[in-house]
Design a protein around this motif. Sequence first.
Motif, PDB file in Angstrom:
ATOM      1  N   PRO A 298      -1.057  -7.032  13.326  1.00  0.00           N
ATOM      2  CA  PRO A 298      -0.835  -8.463  13.078  1.00  0.00           C
ATOM      3  C   PRO A 298      -0.653  -8.809  11.603  1.00  0.00           C
ATOM      4  N   ARG A 299      -1.080  -7.919  10.720  1.00  0.00           N
ATOM      5  CA  ARG A 299      -0.983  -8.178   9.284  1.00  0.00           C
ATOM      6  C   ARG A 299       0.275  -7.563   8.666  1.00  0.00           C
ATOM      7  N   LEU A 300       0.942  -6.685   9.387  1.00  0.00           N
ATOM      8  CA  LEU A 300       2.038  -5.918   8.800  1.00  0.00           C
ATOM      9  C   LEU A 300       3.266  -6.767   8.508  1.00  0.00           C
TER      10      LEU A 300
ATOM     11  N   VAL B 171       0.852  -1.184   0.000  1.00  0.00           N
ATOM     12  CA  VAL B 171       0.000   0.000   0.000  1.00  0.00           C
ATOM     13  C   VAL B 171       0.892   1.240   0.000  1.00  0.00           C
ATOM     14  N   TYR B 172       0.593   2.194  -0.869  1.00  0.00           N
ATOM     15  CA  TYR B 172       1.324   3.462  -0.872  1.00  0.00           C
ATOM     16  C   TYR B 172       0.402   4.579  -0.403  1.00  0.00           C
ATOM     17  N   LEU B 173       0.864   5.353   0.584  1.00  0.00           N
ATOM     18  CA  LEU B 173       0.108   6.480   1.121  1.00  0.00           C
ATOM     19  C   LEU B 173       0.830   7.775   0.759  1.00  0.00           C
TER      20      LEU B 173
ATOM     21  N   GLY C   3      -3.273 -14.534   5.062  1.00  0.00           N
ATOM     22  CA  GLY C   3      -1.859 -14.890   5.082  1.00  0.00           C
ATOM     23  C   GLY C   3      -0.955 -13.961   4.311  1.00  0.00           C
ATOM     24  N   ALA C   4      -1.515 -13.043   3.545  1.00  0.00           N
ATOM     25  CA  ALA C   4      -0.671 -12.127   2.766  1.00  0.00           C
ATOM     26  C   ALA C   4      -0.094 -11.049   3.677  1.00  0.00           C
ATOM     27  N   PRO C   5       1.230 -10.914   3.772  1.00  0.00           N
ATOM     28  CA  PRO C   5       1.811  -9.819   4.554  1.00  0.00           C
ATOM     29  C   PRO C   5       1.531  -8.484   3.876  1.00  0.00           C
ATOM     30  N   VAL C   6       1.271  -7.468   4.687  1.00  0.00           N
ATOM     31  CA  VAL C   6       0.940  -6.140   4.173  1.00  0.00           C
ATOM     32  C   VAL C   6       2.105  -5.190   4.437  1.00  0.00           C
TER      33      VAL C   6
END
Length: 284
Positions: A194-196, A103-105, A168-171
């Motif tokens: 937990p997803r990072l 993700v790009y912010l 399961g996809a790391p973010v």
Amino acid sequence: MRAAAFSLVMASFAASAADLRLKPFKDDLFAYPTLRSSSDNGAYRVVDYREMRDINQRDEIPERRAHGRYVSLGVRRQQQDLSLEGIGHVAVGATSGARIITVYLHGQGGSRKQGIDDFTFGGNFNRIKNLMADNGGLYLSPDFPDFGEAGADAVARLIGHYAERSPGAPVFVACGSMGGALCYQLADDPRIVPRLGGLLLLGSMWNDGYVKSAAFKARVPLFLGQGSRDTVFPVESQEAFFRSVLAAAPNYPVRMVRFETGTHGTPIRMTDWRETLNWMLSAR
């Protein structure tokens, strides 16, 4: 129970990350120029940057249009301009079943369009789009209402939506300039941590409170890219932040790249997405 569930989720993401490495994509064009110096076992690096070479020779129209060899436009076939609960965003790649999510912010004055422009910033956004699409991943570039709580909540809801569709996809969240304010808020958001898979601060700010955040405690990899002539966020302050993270945890997975003579937007142009994300994938 909550702590056990958190640990289980983190273990699942770590296992997924350990099995994934991004395949090469135009590495010869996007690899860092000459390394001028290195310390902290390679965690801190000073990379040579020259405007004449890295902008004028790389761009057909300086700062507006990269030469064609730096971009591959077929990825546009996997690009969608979408809206979720009023959150406008562009999605590139697998909107469900993704193996990895980036993700790009954007910063002040930007929009979702900045992060998907194929030709600006030397074609570096085109590269991350292709890296995600070619590796079964998803790339997101959203709009958000502000850089405060409302913006952080919007981004968290967007990430949560796509993360649920890709278990399961790391973010990985990359924050340009003022977007860093959102990165640091997400670093303490129990819905997101937990997803990072990692946080990337590109020409952005520092936050001394990071060492008390949930992301720090979870050892989320942190990348800091800064131009040595950044007049918005001085490199010396970012270097001090880098040192403070290592002082708090000497083995923490943090890296900093100083682009010598680079200015505020240089890290967005010059950060090697593949090298950085592969390091983060291996660090968890």
